[in-house]
Design a protein around this motif. Structure first.
Motif, PDB file in Angstrom:
ATOM      1  N   GLN A 201      -0.946   1.873 -10.457  1.00 36.17           N
ATOM      2  CA  GLN A 201      -0.054   2.832 -10.163  1.00 36.17           C
ATOM      3  C   GLN A 201       0.295   3.685 -10.093  1.00 36.17           C
ATOM      4  O   GLN A 201      -0.703   4.688 -10.350  1.00 36.17           O
ATOM      5  N   ASP A 232       2.102   8.376  -2.465  1.00 35.94           N
ATOM      6  CA  ASP A 232       1.785   8.902  -4.303  1.00 35.94           C
ATOM      7  C   ASP A 232       1.968  10.516  -4.050  1.00 35.94           C
ATOM      8  O   ASP A 232       0.340  10.658  -3.270  1.00 35.94           O
ATOM      9  N   TYR A 338      -2.593  -0.337  -4.475  1.00 34.70           N
ATOM     10  CA  TYR A 338      -1.180  -0.267  -3.796  1.00 34.70           C
ATOM     11  C   TYR A 338      -0.414  -1.802  -4.249  1.00 34.70           C
ATOM     12  O   TYR A 338       0.530  -1.084  -4.361  1.00 34.70           O
ATOM     13  N   ASP A 339      -1.611  -2.028  -3.681  1.00 30.23           N
ATOM     14  CA  ASP A 339      -0.613  -3.484  -4.322  1.00 30.23           C
ATOM     15  C   ASP A 339      -0.711  -3.822  -4.960  1.00 30.23           C
ATOM     16  O   ASP A 339       0.684  -4.466  -5.258  1.00 30.23           O
ATOM     17  N   SER A 341       0.500  -1.597  -7.423  1.00 33.90           N
ATOM     18  CA  SER A 341       1.602  -1.189  -8.064  1.00 33.90           C
ATOM     19  C   SER A 341       2.875  -1.418  -7.633  1.00 33.90           C
ATOM     20  O   SER A 341       4.138  -1.739  -8.361  1.00 33.90           O
ATOM     21  N   GLU A 342       2.663  -1.770  -5.982  1.00 32.43           N
ATOM     22  CA  GLU A 342       3.981  -2.728  -5.400  1.00 32.43           C
ATOM     23  C   GLU A 342       4.404  -4.075  -5.841  1.00 32.43           C
ATOM     24  O   GLU A 342       6.229  -4.499  -6.768  1.00 32.43           O
ATOM     25  N   GLN A 343       3.558  -4.876  -6.377  1.00 31.11           N
ATOM     26  CA  GLN A 343       4.104  -5.969  -6.495  1.00 31.11           C
ATOM     27  C   GLN A 343       4.222  -6.513  -8.483  1.00 31.11           C
ATOM     28  O   GLN A 343       4.823  -7.718  -9.350  1.00 31.11           O
ATOM     29  N   GLN A 344       3.378  -5.019  -8.759  1.00 32.54           N
ATOM     30  CA  GLN A 344       3.777  -4.877 -10.773  1.00 32.54           C
ATOM     31  C   GLN A 344       2.783  -6.043 -10.984  1.00 32.54           C
ATOM     32  O   GLN A 344       2.969  -6.659 -12.289  1.00 32.54           O
TER      33      GLN A 344
END
Ligand SMILES: NC(=O)c1ccc[n+]([C@@H]2O[C@H](COP(=O)([O-])OP(=O)(O)OC[C@H]3O[C@@H](n4cnc5c(N)ncnc54)[C@H](O)[C@@H]3O)[C@@H](O)[C@H]2O)c1
Length: 350
Positions: A201, A232, A338-339, A341-344
């Motif tokens: 995250q 971030d 990062y992916d 975090s974005e896609q949860q």
């Protein structure tokens, strides 16, 4: 060997240029910066070379064998790939690039050209880091089952609104700028294990309302409140590998006054805490007692070691630990954080 430094800002002046000047095999022929005053200032300061503003001029000179790329992250892939295609050997500053895809393009250009492409993962030339790698390789720590990296500052967002805080230029914030070094040290010391899953995250909280960001000092230039802040400022992640589980907490800025920069290598026989850029302490047991010790040794200049190794590997064909082939793994990990975090969700890599 005639070399050129492309990008004559902070890291060029603090590390690359002085290290080339100290290397008897290297001669700086060009200082290149899109800001002509920076290139000219370098010529005057170091008393050698020619100032140029267009890196193509450097690449068109057949005498140039090697270049250092010390520009902001958005130009790393473009300049490194152009240089490799022009037959030059390249030392490109960290992070390799803004994204994993860009790093792979760089790796492809390296493979096609057969020229050197090393990335400025300079801790691979740090004495403490190499001693820790030796401890781990020799089995002194037993099985390394977890590594915890912490790089947390109270208020240390660089150049708010500038290149470091603009995703289109930097590719990311605290993770890609600081975290890259920490993940790289872990991967290097643990023998570049295969990365299996990544959960992370990234937070963009304290710098976002730019004029409300309170700080005492700011590195990389004063704030530009008309600029961009879309990266971030803190990150947390858990990464499973074929070796240890890696856990990471990092922050350029957080509402906790503690500043800490360390990596804990947890082995079942012994553990090590590395204070980033400094000494390390070994924790173990001996004859029924808890024992710890901090080895004392002469610490050499890792940037000088990096430049010396770069020049040497061009001459000898030796493949260095900072070769793009090892660095793309860290680029993939950061992309996955990062992916995730974005896609949860957790990202499975291998
Ligand atoms: N290894 C480390 O520990 C370390 C430390 C600091 C910075 N860095 C990395 O070094 C890079 C540069 O950071 P910095 O702090 O020196 O930034 P900086 O802004 O001080 O310097 C960058 C320079 O590049 C110039 N430049 C931009 N585009 C150019 C182009 N197309 N051609 C020629 N010059 C160009 C800029 O005008 C500037 O002078 C970044 O990628 C950063 O992550 C690494």
């Amino acid at each position: 060997m005639k070399v050129a430094v492309i990008g004559c800002g902070t890291i060029a002046n603090a590390a690359h240029i002085p290290s080339y000047m100290n290397n008897t095999e290297a001669e700086i022929k060009y200082f290149c910066d899109i800001l002509p005053e920076r290139a000219k200032a370098a010529v005057e300061k170091y008393g050698c070379g020619t100032a140029v503003t267009d890196y193509h001029e450097v690449l068109n000179d057949p005498e140039i064998e090697a270049v250092s790329v010390c520009t902001p992250n958005n130009m790393h892939a473009t300049i490194a790939i152009d240089a490799l295609k022009a037959g030059k050997n390249v030392l490109c500053e960290k992070p390799a690039a803004r994204t994993f895809a860009e790093a792979l393009e760089m790796q492809k250009a390296q493979h096609e050209s057969g020229k050197v492409l090393n990335i400025g993962v300079v801790n691979r030339f740090n004495d403490s880091v190499n001693k820790i790698k030796d401890y781990i390789d020799s089995g002194k720590l037993g099985e390394i089952y977890q590594v915890y990296a912490s790089f947390r500052a109270h208020r240390s967002i660089p150049g708010l609104g500038g290149a470091f805080t603009t995703k289109a230029i930097a590719g990311g914030g605290a993770l890609i700028d600081w975290g890259v070094h920490y993940l790289d040290i872990v991967m290097y010391c643990c023998g570049d294990p295969v990365v299996k899953t990544v959960t992370g995250q990234a937070f963009s909280k304290l710098g976002k309302a730019m004029e409300g960001y309170t700080y005492k000092n700011m590195w990389a230039g004063p704030p530009d409140y008309s600029g961009t802040y879309d990266v971030d400022d803190s990150v947390t992640a858990m990464i499973r590998t074929s070796g240890p589980v890696i856990t990471v907490n990092g922050a350029w800025a957080q509402n906790i006054g503690e500043e800490e920069q360390f990596i804990d290598f947890m082995g079942d026989k012994a553990g090590i805490r590395l204070q980033y850029g400094k000494q390390f302490t070994v924790y173990t047991t001996e004859e029924g007692s808890l024992v710890s010790y901090t080895p004392d040794f002469n610490m050499t200049d890792m940037f000088q070691n990096e430049i010396n190794s770069f020049i040497r590997c061009i001459q000898t064909g030796e493949k260095l630990p900072s070769h793009i082939d090892t660095v793309v793994i860290t680029a993939e990990m950061m992309q996955a954080i990062y992916d995730s975090s974005e896609q949860q969700k957790e990202i499975a890599l291998n």
